[in-house]
Design an enzyme around this catalytic site. Structure first.
Site, PDB file in Angstrom:
ATOM      1  N   GLY A 192      16.008  49.198  14.842  1.00 38.35           N
ATOM      2  CA  GLY A 192      16.207  47.843  14.375  1.00 38.35           C
ATOM      3  C   GLY A 192      16.748  47.789  12.965  1.00 38.35           C
ATOM      4  N   ILE A 194      20.028  49.102  10.089  1.00 41.96           N
ATOM      5  CA  ILE A 194      21.429  48.743   9.868  1.00 41.96           C
ATOM      6  C   ILE A 194      22.341  49.288  10.956  1.00 41.96           C
ATOM      7  CG2 ILE A 194      23.381  49.012   8.301  1.00 41.96           C
ATOM      8  CD1 ILE A 194      21.359  49.019   5.990  1.00 41.96           C
ATOM      9  N   VAL A 197      21.796  47.396  14.379  1.00 49.85           N
ATOM     10  CA  VAL A 197      22.282  46.009  14.519  1.00 49.85           C
ATOM     11  C   VAL A 197      23.787  45.916  14.340  1.00 49.85           C
ATOM     12  CG1 VAL A 197      20.043  45.075  13.828  1.00 49.85           C
ATOM     13  CG2 VAL A 197      21.841  45.366  12.095  1.00 49.85           C
ATOM     14  N   HIS A 454      37.249  25.312  -6.142  1.00 49.06           N
ATOM     15  CA  HIS A 454      36.857  24.383  -5.084  1.00 49.06           C
ATOM     16  C   HIS A 454      37.999  24.256  -4.088  1.00 49.06           C
ATOM     17  CE1 HIS A 454      35.086  20.882  -3.151  1.00 49.06           C
ATOM     18  NE2 HIS A 454      36.271  20.265  -3.262  1.00 49.06           N
TER      19      HIS A 454
END
Length: 472
Positions: A192, A194, A197, A454
């Site tokens: 479970g 790095i 997954v 932005h």
């Protein structure tokens, strides 16, 4: 046998001996041009990251991310479907055109006329027979080499669960899973962390039925609790999980499939099984006692802040000498060791502060600094902000509903203690926090005293920082 008999006349002397061609291969260069150098590599030239780790896996990850976009197209008012995954062509592009030629060229360069001061010993393991002296391979004719300086960059290898090992079944690790002859229809992944997954995300995106078995109730349990918990929930929508379960038995069926039995009696079958349960140190192959090199109970080579082992003239770096297991850390340590050998009167210290980590699963994760649990243990007054992708402009554009950024700071000083991001480009966004932490910038100053474009995704970081509350 710690020490082996050999004659002084049989020894080949070098100024420098480097064992391992991952980050160890970064050491030869300007400062070694006038030195004789021996490089030893028992595996594929270039080490784990280049051949079976970071680089090829991310080429698979990016391909998987694009494939997954088809299933998410509806959220963006688009209609489309993934028609085919050409597994062999992915392998051609990743390995045939990129990874394998680089490895081959690297070995040829080190063994060729352009580096005449370097001798490459390729395909054989090295082990100490005396201080700063190693035998290359086995047998009476095996070369024995000695270095004024010896650098151990020997890395780690996959740890195999005893049940899997003793069962005699066919299994895969990160070292061969990407070179399967065909894309499996089903895959069991043990672990479970790095590696588990990341491959779960890759194969599930390609259409493989993935089942993950993990002995803990959460995936990525070493991450901040909020990240681990949220990711575990997201994983449930992508593949099948058996959490809090262990493997009790494993066998191959009559038709060549793999069947495992879990501790609750559940049986799972698949075409292939990937073992991703962590890694163990290769120091056990070095006969370190004969070299006077101390290791910890876990096999990690003991080094000081300058990269020196307990044996005079012997250095170590990377996964061989730390528990961090990150390529950028190994590269940093390589640069430090290279400098310290070249300039012994101007020693540099290894820097292990504010090391970022990227987890290239789905969703992507970026991490630096303390988890909330670790920060609370310090007793410092904390301020914490969780900023969701869904609440920034570019998050709206992406229709992201699950990603977030969590930042932890000292309420009284403004020092950023940790940051954790789950969502698109998390491994890139985390670098902003690394910069602020490395240069000791107050969180408020970092947010307010510079422009943030932005509506770029970096507003996730800006708004997380602006949401922190301070005493003054």
């Amino acid at each position: 046998m710690l020490f082996q008999q050999f004659s002084e006349e049989s020894i080949q002397d070098f100024d420098m001996v480097i064992v391992g061609t991952g980050s160890g291969n970064m050491i030869p260069g300007r400062t070694t041009r006038n030195k004789t150098v021996a490089i030893v590599e028992k595996g594929v030239f270039g080490g784990t990251c280049s051949n079976v780790g970071c680089i090829p896996t991310k080429m698979f990850v990016h391909t998987a991310d694009v494939a997954r976009e088809f299933s998410h197209a509806g959220a963006l008012s688009l209609t489309g479907e993934l028609q085919n995954v050409d597994w062999k062509d992915i392998q051609r592009r990743v390995f045939g055109e990129r990874i394998d030629p680089i490895s081959k060229a690297g070995a040829e360069y080190r063994a060729g006329d352009k580096t005449p001061n370097i001798t490459l010993f390729h395909g054989e393991a090295a082990s100490f027979v005396a201080p700063r002296t190693l035998r290359i391979g086995d047998g009476p004719e095996a070369p024995i080499i000695r270095g004024k300086d010896v650098i151990l960059a020997t890395g780690r290898r996959p740890w195999i669960h005893p049940v899997i090992k003793e069962s005699g079944i066919r299994y895969r690790t990160n070292e061969d899973i990407m070179r399967l002859e065909k894309l499996p229809e089903s895959l069991i992944i043990l672990g479970g962390g790095i590696v588990a997954v990341e491959f779960a995300a890759v194969f599930s995106a390609f259409g493989t039925k993935v089942t993950v078995v993990n002995r803990f109730e959460r995936l990525l349990r070493m991450a901040d609790h909020d990240i681990s918990e949220a990711f575990t929930e997201q994983a449930k929508t992508q593949w099948t999980n058996h959490l809090g379960r262990t493997v009790e038995a494993a066998e191959e069926t009559h038709d060549g499939r793999i069947k495992i039995t879990l501790d609750d009696g559940t049986q799972v079958e698949a075409d292939e099984i990937l073992v991703a349960l962590g890694r163990e140190n290769n120091s056990d192959t070095l006969n370190v006692e004969a070299g006077g090199v101390e290791v910890t109970a876990r096999g990690t080579i003991v080094v000081d802040e300058y990269g020196r082992t307990t044996a005079e003239g012997v250095w170590a770096l990377g996964d061989a000498a730390n528990e961090i297991e990150l390529k950028h850390v190994a590269n940093h340590e390589s640069r430090v060791v290279k400098h310290n050998i070249a300039f012994p009167d101007d020693l540099q210290k290894v820097n292990h502060r504010f090391i970022p980590g990227g987890i290239f699963t789905h969703p992507q994760i970026g991490i630096v600094g303390m988890t909330e649990e670790e920060a609370r243990l310090t007793g410092r007054p904390l301020t914490i902000k969780v900023q969701r992708y869904a609440d920034i402009a570019y998050g709206w554009a992406m229709e992201d509903t699950t990603g977030f950024c969590k930042v932890i700071a000292d309420r009284s000083t403004g020092e950023i203690l940790g940051a954790h991001i789950m969502g698109p480009e998390a491994s890139t966004l985390i670098q902003s926090f690394v910069s602020a932490m490395s240069f000791g910038i107050h969180a408020r100053d970092f947010a307010e005293n510079q422009f943030w474009p932005h509506p770029a995704l970096t507003e996730l970081v800006e708004n997380a920082l602006l949401g922190l509350e301070f005493d003054a």
